[in-house]
Motif scaffolding. Structure first.
Motif, PDB file in Angstrom:
ATOM      1  N   LYS A  27      62.955 -35.483   0.247  1.00  0.00           N
ATOM      2  CA  LYS A  27      61.981 -35.754  -1.246  1.00  0.00           C
ATOM      3  C   LYS A  27      61.389 -34.420  -1.392  1.00  0.00           C
ATOM      4  CE  LYS A  27      60.878 -39.811  -2.091  1.00  0.00           C
ATOM      5  NZ  LYS A  27      60.509 -40.864  -1.928  1.00  0.00           N
ATOM      6  N   LYS A  28      61.661 -34.601  -2.885  1.00  0.00           N
ATOM      7  CA  LYS A  28      60.495 -33.646  -3.703  1.00  0.00           C
ATOM      8  C   LYS A  28      58.992 -34.163  -3.584  1.00  0.00           C
ATOM      9  CE  LYS A  28      60.279 -29.746  -6.879  1.00  0.00           C
ATOM     10  NZ  LYS A  28      60.494 -29.098  -8.315  1.00  0.00           N
ATOM     11  N   LEU A  29      58.029 -33.704  -2.947  1.00  0.00           N
ATOM     12  CA  LEU A  29      56.487 -34.126  -2.551  1.00  0.00           C
ATOM     13  C   LEU A  29      56.478 -33.687  -4.118  1.00  0.00           C
ATOM     14  CD1 LEU A  29      55.707 -34.467   0.022  1.00  0.00           C
ATOM     15  CD2 LEU A  29      56.557 -36.060  -0.643  1.00  0.00           C
ATOM     16  N   LYS A  30      55.011 -33.601  -4.331  1.00  0.00           N
ATOM     17  CA  LYS A  30      54.377 -33.528  -5.648  1.00  0.00           C
ATOM     18  C   LYS A  30      53.161 -32.640  -5.319  1.00  0.00           C
ATOM     19  CE  LYS A  30      53.980 -38.003  -8.341  1.00  0.00           C
ATOM     20  NZ  LYS A  30      53.021 -38.725  -8.918  1.00  0.00           N
ATOM     21  N   PRO A  31      52.652 -31.475  -6.127  1.00  0.00           N
ATOM     22  CA  PRO A  31      51.638 -30.568  -5.113  1.00  0.00           C
ATOM     23  C   PRO A  31      51.262 -31.379  -3.883  1.00  0.00           C
ATOM     24  CG  PRO A  31      52.658 -29.752  -7.584  1.00  0.00           C
ATOM     25  CD  PRO A  31      52.765 -30.851  -7.558  1.00  0.00           C
ATOM     26  N   GLU A  32      50.197 -32.512  -5.057  1.00  0.00           N
ATOM     27  CA  GLU A  32      48.586 -32.830  -4.630  1.00  0.00           C
ATOM     28  C   GLU A  32      49.184 -33.195  -2.982  1.00  0.00           C
ATOM     29  OE1 GLU A  32      49.981 -35.391  -8.003  1.00  0.00           O
ATOM     30  OE2 GLU A  32      49.869 -33.198  -7.041  1.00  0.00           O
ATOM     31  N   VAL A  33      50.543 -33.686  -2.965  1.00  0.00           N
ATOM     32  CA  VAL A  33      50.126 -34.544  -2.070  1.00  0.00           C
ATOM     33  C   VAL A  33      51.374 -33.599  -0.637  1.00  0.00           C
ATOM     34  CG1 VAL A  33      52.407 -35.922  -0.414  1.00  0.00           C
ATOM     35  CG2 VAL A  33      51.645 -36.549  -3.023  1.00  0.00           C
ATOM     36  N   GLU A  34      52.129 -32.388  -0.668  1.00  0.00           N
ATOM     37  CA  GLU A  34      52.119 -30.809  -0.147  1.00  0.00           C
ATOM     38  C   GLU A  34      50.856 -30.443   0.142  1.00  0.00           C
ATOM     39  OE1 GLU A  34      55.012 -28.709  -2.771  1.00  0.00           O
ATOM     40  OE2 GLU A  34      56.271 -29.506  -1.967  1.00  0.00           O
ATOM     41  N   LYS A  35      49.647 -30.131  -0.241  1.00  0.00           N
ATOM     42  CA  LYS A  35      48.763 -29.606  -0.415  1.00  0.00           C
ATOM     43  C   LYS A  35      48.294 -30.498   0.920  1.00  0.00           C
ATOM     44  CE  LYS A  35      44.205 -27.983  -1.854  1.00  0.00           C
ATOM     45  NZ  LYS A  35      43.169 -26.948  -3.022  1.00  0.00           N
ATOM     46  N   ARG A  36      48.235 -32.289   0.455  1.00  0.00           N
ATOM     47  CA  ARG A  36      47.534 -32.581   1.927  1.00  0.00           C
ATOM     48  C   ARG A  36      47.718 -32.715   3.244  1.00  0.00           C
ATOM     49  NH1 ARG A  36      46.701 -36.879  -1.374  1.00  0.00           N
ATOM     50  NH2 ARG A  36      48.771 -37.916  -0.264  1.00  0.00           N
ATOM     51  N   ILE A  37      49.332 -32.545   3.576  1.00  0.00           N
ATOM     52  CA  ILE A  37      49.897 -32.547   4.400  1.00  0.00           C
ATOM     53  C   ILE A  37      49.767 -31.167   4.974  1.00  0.00           C
ATOM     54  CG2 ILE A  37      52.558 -32.424   5.203  1.00  0.00           C
ATOM     55  CD1 ILE A  37      53.062 -34.559   3.259  1.00  0.00           C
ATOM     56  N   MET A  38      49.789 -30.180   4.094  1.00  0.00           N
ATOM     57  CA  MET A  38      49.417 -28.939   4.725  1.00  0.00           C
ATOM     58  C   MET A  38      48.316 -28.980   5.555  1.00  0.00           C
ATOM     59  SD  MET A  38      49.729 -25.229   3.389  1.00  0.00           S
ATOM     60  CE  MET A  38      48.279 -25.122   2.063  1.00  0.00           C
ATOM     61  N   LEU A  39      47.006 -29.546   4.763  1.00  0.00           N
ATOM     62  CA  LEU A  39      45.891 -29.362   4.626  1.00  0.00           C
ATOM     63  C   LEU A  39      45.690 -30.424   7.086  1.00  0.00           C
ATOM     64  CD1 LEU A  39      43.832 -29.753   2.263  1.00  0.00           C
ATOM     65  CD2 LEU A  39      43.274 -28.194   3.741  1.00  0.00           C
TER      66      LEU A  39
END
Length: 323
Positions: free
Chosen positions: A253-265
């Motif tokens: 699924k395509k995630l929202k930018p803030e969700v992707e940033k939280r996962i990356m951190l």
């Protein structure tokens, strides 16, 4: 010239004489039938509409209404009208346009292997929809057809399959039916509902579907089934990854930018903790005098200088050879 004793024919232009009142009522009825419903009326009728799937392909409105009356009994005695059918599978050559499709339906040029269609039934009020859905759902009308009912629009319940009670079926043949899926999953448990994703024009299966079991434990049993085939084709059964059980189940699924940033951190934090733990281990090993690398020490190759006769390694100790 009119022959004696023979009644003259009425001119076609005159037609059958009708009373003014009857003519007015007929014109009013015809205009009401042709009048299209506006947006508000369509929304109001949608709330009073019941969807019925897996209806036998040869059934008429009269047969469906009779089966519903028998199942409802005294629970509901209101109207079941109008009834119209949709998702009727016709041969591919008749599905190029709406006019061709209508011609195929008139000729009953149904696709080979197809055995079901969907229906919509309008009832008295929105409050009657759940009552009728409960009475019609899982109604077995013959050996190969079990009806499934649901509301329409906001009243629909089967739009989202419970992920914990459902499985995803892939690599399905294009002419698969609900009875095929129920039969192949019979050993796992009772199937509560089936949703086959079909092409809008041809009504062929797109290759995947969803099946919902009555009990949650049946999902694990279905995943352990092997050698499953429908119409001679092997199929696959997996978990439903998408919470809604939509068409993109199993796909990322395509995630929202803030969700992707939280996962990356979080990933970076785990990587730093792992690197820190590894450095501490290396320092402790060095302090204890242990070797920290798994690589073997390189071997020192000895160069052999032979005389003009090029001595072999076995003759290195013989006279005339120098190391």
């Amino acid at each position: 010239m009119i022959r004696p004793g023979k009644k003259p024919k009425r001119p076609k232009s005159q037609g059958k004489p009708t009373a003014p009142k009857e003519a007015a009522e007929g014109a009013e009825a015809a205009s009401s039938k042709k009048r299209k419903l506006d947006e508000a009326e369509l929304k109001e009728r949608e709330k009073r509409t019941v969807f019925i799937g897996n209806v036998p392909l040869t059934w008429t409105e009269k047969q469906l209404r009779s089966a519903m009356r028998k199942a409802l009994g005294t629970t509901y005695d209101g109207i079941l009208k109008p009834i119209w059918f949709r998702s009727i599978p016709v041969e591919t050559k008749w599905s190029s346009s709406n006019k061709m499709r209508k011609a195929g339906l008139i000729l009953k040029a149904f696709a080979d292997g197809a055995d079901s269609k969907n229906a919509y039934v309008v009832v008295n009020s929105p409050e009657d929809v759940p009552v009728i859905v409960k009475a019609i759902t899982n109604l077995e009308v013959d050996a190969e057809h079990i009806l499934r009912a649901d509301g329409v629009g906001e009243s629909a319940v089967l739009k989202k399959f419970d992920r914990k009670r459902s499985v995803f079926l892939g690599s399905l043949p294009r002419r698969v039916t609900e009875s095929d899926i129920r039969w192949v999953l019979w050993d796992a448990g009772e199937v509560d509902a089936v949703r086959i994703v079909r092409d809008k024009k041809t009504q062929d299966c797109k290759g995947f579907a969803f099946a919902r079991f009555k009990e949650r434990k049946s999902v694990k049993a279905a995943l352990n089934l092997w050698d499953l085939r429908i119409h001679g084709k092997y199929i696959r059964v997996t978990k439903v990854e998408d919470e809604e059980g939509g068409n993109d189940a199993g796909r990322p699924k395509k995630l929202k930018p803030e969700v992707e940033k939280r996962i990356m951190l979080k990933q970076q934090q785990r990587q730093r903790a792992k690197a820190k733990k590894q450095r501490e281990f290396v320092e402790q090993a060095k302090a204890a005098g242990l070797r920290t690398s798994k690589k073997k020490a390189p071997k020192v190759k000895r160069k052999v200088l032979a005389t003009a006769g090029r001595c072999s390694p076995s003759l290195l100790s013989a006279e005339g050879c120098k190391v």
